[in-house]
Design a protein around this motif. Structure first.
Motif, PDB file in Angstrom:
ATOM      1  N   ILE A 107       0.861  -1.178   0.000  1.00  0.00           N
ATOM      2  CA  ILE A 107       0.000   0.000   0.000  1.00  0.00           C
ATOM      3  C   ILE A 107       0.898   1.229   0.000  1.00  0.00           C
ATOM      4  N   GLN A 108       0.687   2.122  -0.958  1.00  0.00           N
ATOM      5  CA  GLN A 108       1.453   3.368  -1.017  1.00  0.00           C
ATOM      6  C   GLN A 108       1.074   4.236   0.168  1.00  0.00           C
ATOM      7  N   SER A 109       2.078   4.747   0.881  1.00  0.00           N
ATOM      8  CA  SER A 109       1.787   5.521   2.093  1.00  0.00           C
ATOM      9  C   SER A 109       1.963   7.024   1.914  1.00  0.00           C
ATOM     10  N   HIS A 110       2.713   7.455   0.910  1.00  0.00           N
ATOM     11  CA  HIS A 110       2.969   8.882   0.697  1.00  0.00           C
ATOM     12  C   HIS A 110       2.547   9.281  -0.714  1.00  0.00           C
ATOM     13  N   GLY A 111       2.230  10.554  -0.870  1.00  0.00           N
ATOM     14  CA  GLY A 111       1.880  11.084  -2.182  1.00  0.00           C
ATOM     15  C   GLY A 111       0.384  11.178  -2.381  1.00  0.00           C
ATOM     16  N   LEU A 112       0.012  11.681  -3.550  1.00  0.00           N
ATOM     17  CA  LEU A 112      -1.415  11.870  -3.841  1.00  0.00           C
ATOM     18  C   LEU A 112      -2.153  10.550  -3.982  1.00  0.00           C
ATOM     19  N   ASN A 113      -1.432   9.449  -4.238  1.00  0.00           N
ATOM     20  CA  ASN A 113      -2.050   8.130  -4.333  1.00  0.00           C
ATOM     21  C   ASN A 113      -1.875   7.322  -3.063  1.00  0.00           C
ATOM     22  N   ALA A 114      -1.702   7.981  -1.941  1.00  0.00           N
ATOM     23  CA  ALA A 114      -1.567   7.273  -0.670  1.00  0.00           C
ATOM     24  C   ALA A 114      -2.810   6.422  -0.437  1.00  0.00           C
ATOM     25  N   GLY A 115      -2.581   5.162  -0.098  1.00  0.00           N
ATOM     26  CA  GLY A 115      -3.679   4.219   0.102  1.00  0.00           C
ATOM     27  C   GLY A 115      -3.880   3.299  -1.086  1.00  0.00           C
ATOM     28  N   LYS A 116      -3.156   3.546  -2.170  1.00  0.00           N
ATOM     29  CA  LYS A 116      -3.316   2.734  -3.384  1.00  0.00           C
ATOM     30  C   LYS A 116      -2.609   1.388  -3.208  1.00  0.00           C
ATOM     31  N   PRO A 117      -3.319   0.283  -3.479  1.00  0.00           N
ATOM     32  CA  PRO A 117      -2.665  -1.024  -3.403  1.00  0.00           C
ATOM     33  C   PRO A 117      -1.748  -1.248  -4.601  1.00  0.00           C
ATOM     34  N   LEU A 118      -0.618  -1.893  -4.354  1.00  0.00           N
ATOM     35  CA  LEU A 118       0.393  -2.128  -5.378  1.00  0.00           C
ATOM     36  C   LEU A 118       0.815  -3.598  -5.360  1.00  0.00           C
ATOM     37  N   LYS A 119       1.084  -4.148  -6.524  1.00  0.00           N
ATOM     38  CA  LYS A 119       1.620  -5.514  -6.608  1.00  0.00           C
ATOM     39  C   LYS A 119       3.137  -5.499  -6.398  1.00  0.00           C
ATOM     40  N   VAL A 120       3.789  -4.395  -6.795  1.00  0.00           N
ATOM     41  CA  VAL A 120       5.239  -4.258  -6.680  1.00  0.00           C
ATOM     42  C   VAL A 120       5.522  -3.157  -5.659  1.00  0.00           C
ATOM     43  N   PRO A 121       6.423  -3.403  -4.710  1.00  0.00           N
ATOM     44  CA  PRO A 121       6.658  -2.407  -3.657  1.00  0.00           C
ATOM     45  C   PRO A 121       7.400  -1.184  -4.160  1.00  0.00           C
ATOM     46  N   ASP A 134      -4.452   5.137  10.944  1.00  0.00           N
ATOM     47  CA  ASP A 134      -5.711   5.543  10.309  1.00  0.00           C
ATOM     48  C   ASP A 134      -6.120   4.536   9.234  1.00  0.00           C
ATOM     49  N   TYR A 135      -5.147   4.089   8.454  1.00  0.00           N
ATOM     50  CA  TYR A 135      -5.451   3.144   7.376  1.00  0.00           C
ATOM     51  C   TYR A 135      -5.995   1.831   7.945  1.00  0.00           C
ATOM     52  N   LYS A 136      -5.384   1.355   9.017  1.00  0.00           N
ATOM     53  CA  LYS A 136      -5.864   0.112   9.639  1.00  0.00           C
ATOM     54  C   LYS A 136      -7.301   0.263  10.137  1.00  0.00           C
ATOM     55  N   LYS A 137      -7.593   1.413  10.779  1.00  0.00           N
ATOM     56  CA  LYS A 137      -8.951   1.645  11.285  1.00  0.00           C
ATOM     57  C   LYS A 137      -9.984   1.582  10.165  1.00  0.00           C
ATOM     58  N   ILE A 138      -9.602   2.043   8.980  1.00  0.00           N
ATOM     59  CA  ILE A 138     -10.542   2.071   7.859  1.00  0.00           C
ATOM     60  C   ILE A 138     -10.645   0.709   7.182  1.00  0.00           C
ATOM     61  N   ILE A 139      -9.524   0.072   6.918  1.00  0.00           N
ATOM     62  CA  ILE A 139      -9.512  -1.100   6.046  1.00  0.00           C
ATOM     63  C   ILE A 139      -9.830  -2.417   6.761  1.00  0.00           C
ATOM     64  N   ILE A 140      -9.459  -2.560   8.021  1.00  0.00           N
ATOM     65  CA  ILE A 140      -9.650  -3.848   8.705  1.00  0.00           C
ATOM     66  C   ILE A 140     -11.115  -4.271   8.759  1.00  0.00           C
ATOM     67  N   PRO A 141     -12.072  -3.387   9.040  1.00  0.00           N
ATOM     68  CA  PRO A 141     -13.464  -3.846   9.009  1.00  0.00           C
ATOM     69  C   PRO A 141     -13.888  -4.391   7.638  1.00  0.00           C
ATOM     70  N   TYR A 142     -13.385  -3.795   6.564  1.00  0.00           N
ATOM     71  CA  TYR A 142     -13.712  -4.295   5.231  1.00  0.00           C
ATOM     72  C   TYR A 142     -13.096  -5.671   4.986  1.00  0.00           C
ATOM     73  N   LEU A 143     -11.897  -5.871   5.483  1.00  0.00           N
ATOM     74  CA  LEU A 143     -11.208  -7.139   5.251  1.00  0.00           C
ATOM     75  C   LEU A 143     -11.727  -8.264   6.129  1.00  0.00           C
ATOM     76  N   LYS A 144     -12.251  -7.926   7.302  1.00  0.00           N
ATOM     77  CA  LYS A 144     -12.705  -8.965   8.231  1.00  0.00           C
ATOM     78  C   LYS A 144     -14.159  -9.380   8.018  1.00  0.00           C
ATOM     79  N   ASN A 145     -14.959  -8.522   7.396  1.00  0.00           N
ATOM     80  CA  ASN A 145     -16.368  -8.865   7.167  1.00  0.00           C
ATOM     81  C   ASN A 145     -16.475 -10.004   6.166  1.00  0.00           C
ATOM     82  N   PRO A 146     -17.393 -10.939   6.408  1.00  0.00           N
ATOM     83  CA  PRO A 146     -17.586 -12.013   5.426  1.00  0.00           C
ATOM     84  C   PRO A 146     -18.132 -11.439   4.114  1.00  0.00           C
TER      85      PRO A 146
END
Length: 137
Positions: free
Chosen positions: A20-34, A77-89
């Motif tokens: 997950i990109q942490s800095h820049g205007l695309n912060a929060g964007k998932p990436l396949k390559v780090p 902040d990212y964990k607070k937002i994303i974990i509920p989405y990932l844990k819900n069935p």
């Protein structure tokens, strides 16, 4: 599921690792390559990358961006937002749509590879042609 800052020196082990990109205007964007400013997510959820993509595309992360010159997203902040989405069935309909997103990613990768091969072929043909043209003169 583990979240950690990306470190190129550590060996990655796990089923589904993405970044997950942490800095820049695309912060929060998932990436396949780090990239240097990213977090590594190691999870057993096979749809986690697509869920993170959907959350990023929804723009709900934008209100959590900080910084005036280089925006960034705090991991807390990212964990607070994303974990509920990932844990819900996930119900069947959503699961099918997430699988479709995976298939689209595969198709895009195949097209990129095909385009790369065509560019290589074009360069080889151009090189052969210039050799023949130079031989004529």
């Amino acid at each position: 599921m583990t979240f950690r800052r990306y470190n190129p020196d550590k060996i990655k082990t796990g089923k589904h690792i993405f970044y997950i990109q942490s800095h820049g205007l695309n912060a929060g964007k998932p990436l396949k390559v780090p990239i240097p400013n990213s977090w590594e997510i190691d999870t057993d959820n096979e749809n986690a990358f697509e869920i993170c993509f959907v959350v990023f595309n929804s723009k709900i992360l934008n209100i959590h961006l900080r910084g005036s010159v280089i925006p960034f997203l705090c991991l807390h902040d990212y964990k607070k937002i994303i974990i509920p989405y990932l844990k819900n069935p996930i119900d069947k309909d959503i699961g099918k749509k997430l699988e479709t997103l995976q298939k689209i990613d595969v198709a895009i990768a195949e097209l990129d590879n095909r385009n790369r091969l065509y560019r290589q072929l074009k360069n080889v043909l151009a090189y052969e042609l210039i050799k023949k043209l130079n031989a004529q003169y």
